[in-house]
Design an enzyme around this catalytic site. Structure first.
Site, PDB file in Angstrom:
ATOM      1  CG  HIS A  22     -50.036  20.644  77.719  1.00 15.31           C
ATOM      2  ND1 HIS A  22     -50.146  21.924  77.236  1.00 15.31           N
ATOM      3  CD2 HIS A  22     -49.232  20.004  76.829  1.00 15.31           C
ATOM      4  CE1 HIS A  22     -49.434  22.059  76.130  1.00 15.31           C
ATOM      5  NE2 HIS A  22     -48.867  20.896  75.856  1.00 15.31           N
ATOM      6  CG  HIS A  47     -48.525  16.692  72.739  1.00 14.87           C
ATOM      7  ND1 HIS A  47     -49.045  17.476  71.737  1.00 14.87           N
ATOM      8  CD2 HIS A  47     -48.078  17.547  73.690  1.00 14.87           C
ATOM      9  CE1 HIS A  47     -48.905  18.757  72.070  1.00 14.87           C
ATOM     10  NE2 HIS A  47     -48.324  18.822  73.247  1.00 14.87           N
ATOM     11  CE  LYS A  58     -46.561  16.375  68.246  1.00  8.64           C
ATOM     12  NZ  LYS A  58     -47.748  17.148  68.606  1.00  8.64           N
ATOM     13  CG  HIS A  68     -48.952  24.052  72.415  1.00  2.45           C
ATOM     14  ND1 HIS A  68     -50.136  23.379  72.404  1.00  2.45           N
ATOM     15  CD2 HIS A  68     -48.006  23.150  72.811  1.00  2.45           C
ATOM     16  CE1 HIS A  68     -49.932  22.126  72.772  1.00  2.45           C
ATOM     17  NE2 HIS A  68     -48.655  21.956  73.028  1.00  2.45           N
ATOM     18  CD  GLU A  90     -42.802  24.035  73.444  1.00  2.00           C
ATOM     19  OE1 GLU A  90     -43.815  24.003  72.711  1.00  2.00           O
ATOM     20  OE2 GLU A  90     -42.244  23.015  73.881  1.00  2.00           O
ATOM     21  CG  ASP A 104     -45.492  19.161  76.507  1.00  2.00           C
ATOM     22  OD1 ASP A 104     -46.448  19.000  75.736  1.00  2.00           O
ATOM     23  OD2 ASP A 104     -44.619  20.012  76.321  1.00  2.00           O
ATOM     24  CG  ASN A 105     -44.372  16.346  73.553  1.00  2.00           C
ATOM     25  OD1 ASN A 105     -44.566  17.457  74.032  1.00  2.00           O
ATOM     26  ND2 ASN A 105     -44.718  16.027  72.328  1.00  2.00           N
TER      27      ASN A 105
HETATM   28 ZN   LIG Z   1     -47.630  20.503  74.279  1.00  2.00          ZN
END
Ligand SMILES: [Zn+2]
Length: 433
Positions: free
Chosen positions: A75, A77, A80, A226, A229, A327-328
């Site tokens: 997972h 991104h 981004k 998602h 959250e 994640d990010n």
């Molecule tokens: Zn995410």
């Protein structure tokens, strides 16, 4: 230490029970055993308990260092990633992250911009020892027409080094535009991607979920959500996804990320939800670093009082597949990070208590996400498998997780790779205001 010939015998390596299926050995209370591992023609030729067979004269003694299979990061991104210098999050909140990223996407995400940042992220992940990455791709119109072709090109470029998968990312309210959503699902299917949406407690959530499942079934796609959250206890979309999966008779893989609000809900409701999640066969990925950063952040004049992560222990106890992921990275949703799964696992150990005992938690960074992503042979060490592993300095969990292990050796197809990380300065020209 790793011979350039690619053919060698490593003696005295410390391997973990949860990541070496089929290895017959005496494992200690931390799940470790010493083993001998031989490599040839890019594959693990044999793996056996240490000392069981006679080591050749040129065997390399690793002195009990830990060897883990390469990581699987399910997972992320990477579309981004690394926009922070030009688009920081002004107050660190989720809403500010959403707004800042949206503004950056509509003005800056050309094919070249996305491609260069994605490639940068993958070079980081590769250097840290990751062999497979699933990324979400912001697919709000017209971005899907830019990012999906970029993804297809990048996936080809990285084939053989990192298996890159992509899931579309859009708020579930976008599914109301049925014609557009059907087109998107078709595009995702054409790219052999995964159908993903962000669920919110909108009044027509059940109806919209049915549309998502219908498209997934029509095109034979796996799903990736998602969900929840937030700290809002009324956010129960995880339960709604499980119910939708059951009543639609879905038999593909479903991965659900975040599920933060679950940790704030009353026990009885939680148990009921988890029973449904187990029954529906959903897998859950927790994003400990991003959750710690975004959740329970109010006005920055208060101290956060909860950790943001979901109930992985209770899930695993019910046989639900659980993973952790990055994640990010360096974007408005998370100001830090480098797609280093060792950092993720180290943070997960501290935030989620993956210790005392460690048990089979190591699967959460390798074997389990590999299964969810349908990557056969990834995330484990076994004879006949590709020789993709990481040699650490640490010889125990406390040694492994106390230092960044920046000097780890990453072996791919039997050979040590160049682990130099890309220089941030490469992205400077993309960061001009
Ligand atoms: Zn995410």
């Amino acid at each position: 230490m790793i011979p350039a010939s690619g053919s060698y015998y490593l003696a005295n390596v410390r391997v973990h029970q949860s990541l070496t299926p089929g290895l017959v050995a005496t494992f200690d209370s931390d799940g470790f055993a010493l083993a001998d591992l031989s490599v040839g023609e890019g594959k693990i030729a044999s793996i056996a308990a240490h000392g069981r067979s006679k080591a050749p004269a040129d065997a390399i003694d690793l002195g009990g260092r830990i060897v883990l299979p390469c990581f699987v990061d399910c997972h992320t991104h990477i579309d981004k990633g690394h926009i922070w210098p030009r688009k920081p999050n002004p107050d660190g909140t989720f809403m500010a992250a959403l707004n800042a990223t949206g503004a950056d996407r509509t003005t800056r995400w050309s094919a070249e911009d996305v491609a260069r940042r994605m490639d940068f992220s993958l070079r980081c992940a590769y250097a840290h020892g990751t062999k497979a990455v699933r990324t979400h791709l912001d697919s709000v119109a017209p971005q899907e027409e830019i990012s999906w072709p970029v993804f297809e090109t990048i996936r080809e470029k990285w084939r053989g080094r990192i298996d890159v998968q992509a899931a579309c990312l859009l708020g579930i309210e976008s599914v109301r535009d049925q014609a557009w959503f059907e087109r998107l699902a078709k595009r995702v299917a054409a790219a052999k991607g995964v159908l993903g949406v962000v669920t919110y407690m909108v009044p027509d959530l059940e109806e919209l979920l049915d549309k998502v499942f219908a498209e997934a079934i029509k095109h034979g796609l796996d799903l990736d959500f998602h969900a929840d959250e937030t700290d809002d206890v009324s956010a129960i979309s995880l339960e709604k996804i499980a119910e939708a999966s059951l009543w639609n008779g879905f038999d593909g893989n479903i991965l659900v990320g975040h599920c933060c609000s679950l940790a704030r809900q009353p026990d009885l409701e939680v148990l009921d939800t988890l029973d449904k999640v187990a029954k529906a066969g959903l897998a859950v990925v927790s994003l400990p670093m991003c959750n710690l950063y975004l959740q329970d952040r109010r006005n920055n004049q208060t101290t956060p009082r909860w950790r943001g992560v979901t109930l992985l222990h209770e899930m695993k106890a019910r046989g639900i597949k659980v993973a952790v992921a990055s994640d990010n990275t360096r974007d408005p949703f998370y100001a830090y990070g480098d797609l280093d799964m060792l950092e993720v696992y180290r943070m997960a150990t501290r935030i989620l208590h993956f210790d005392h005992p460690v048990g089979d938690w190591p699967k959460a960074m390798a074997a389990t996400p590999a299964e969810v992503m349908r990557l056969e042979g990834a995330g484990t060490l076994a004879a006949g498998g590709s020789a993709d592993f990481i040699v650490f300095k640490g010889r125990s969990w406390t040694e492994l997780l106390s230092r960044p292990e920046s000097d780890r050796i990453v072996v791919r197809k039997g050979r040590a790779i160049d682990r130099r990380l890309p220089d941030y300065a490469e992205l400077d020209e993309l960061m001009v205001e």
